[in-house]
Design a protein around this motif. Structure first.
Motif: not given
Length: 110
Positions: A1-21
């Motif tokens: 089972x993967x770590x939920x904290x690690x998963x949310x950090x990866x999502x946030x990182x991806x979201x930051x990259x995509x939402x970069x103006x």
């Protein structure tokens, strides 16, 4: 089972990259320049193809002009004029007969 904290950090990182103006503006600028602008890549390709075609035509016509100039120089001689008239227009001298020989493959069937 993967770590939920690690998963949310990866999502946030991806979201930051995509939402970069800056990234979004750069992507919009790239799409605009490639497809929508008056000087877009597609238009430039078409124009370059037309230029190449016109340069080929120019070369062809320059070669034809050179050949015609050579023919004009030859036709300044009276003997060459007579030869040209005999070959192209089937002209003849007085008291002379001209026979045209046709071969099987030379004529067009109707």
């Amino acid at each position: 089972m993967e770590n939920p904290v690690k998963e949310t950090i990866q999502k946030k990182t991806w979201l930051k990259i995509v939402s970069n103006k800056y990234l979004l503006i750069s992507l919009l600028f790239g799409v605009w320049m490639l497809f929508l602008d008056n000087y877009s890549y597609m238009d430039q390709r078409q124009i370059n193809n037309q230029i190449e075609e016109l340069q080929d035509n120019k070369k062809y016509y320059q070669d034809e002009i050179r050949k015609d100039k050579e023919n004009i120089k030859l036709l300044k001689n009276q003997d060459q004029v007579e030869k040209y008239a005999r070959e192209k227009y089937y002209m003849k001298r007085e008291n002379e007969e001209v026979y045209l020989v046709e071969y099987e493959g030379d004529t067009i069937n109707k």
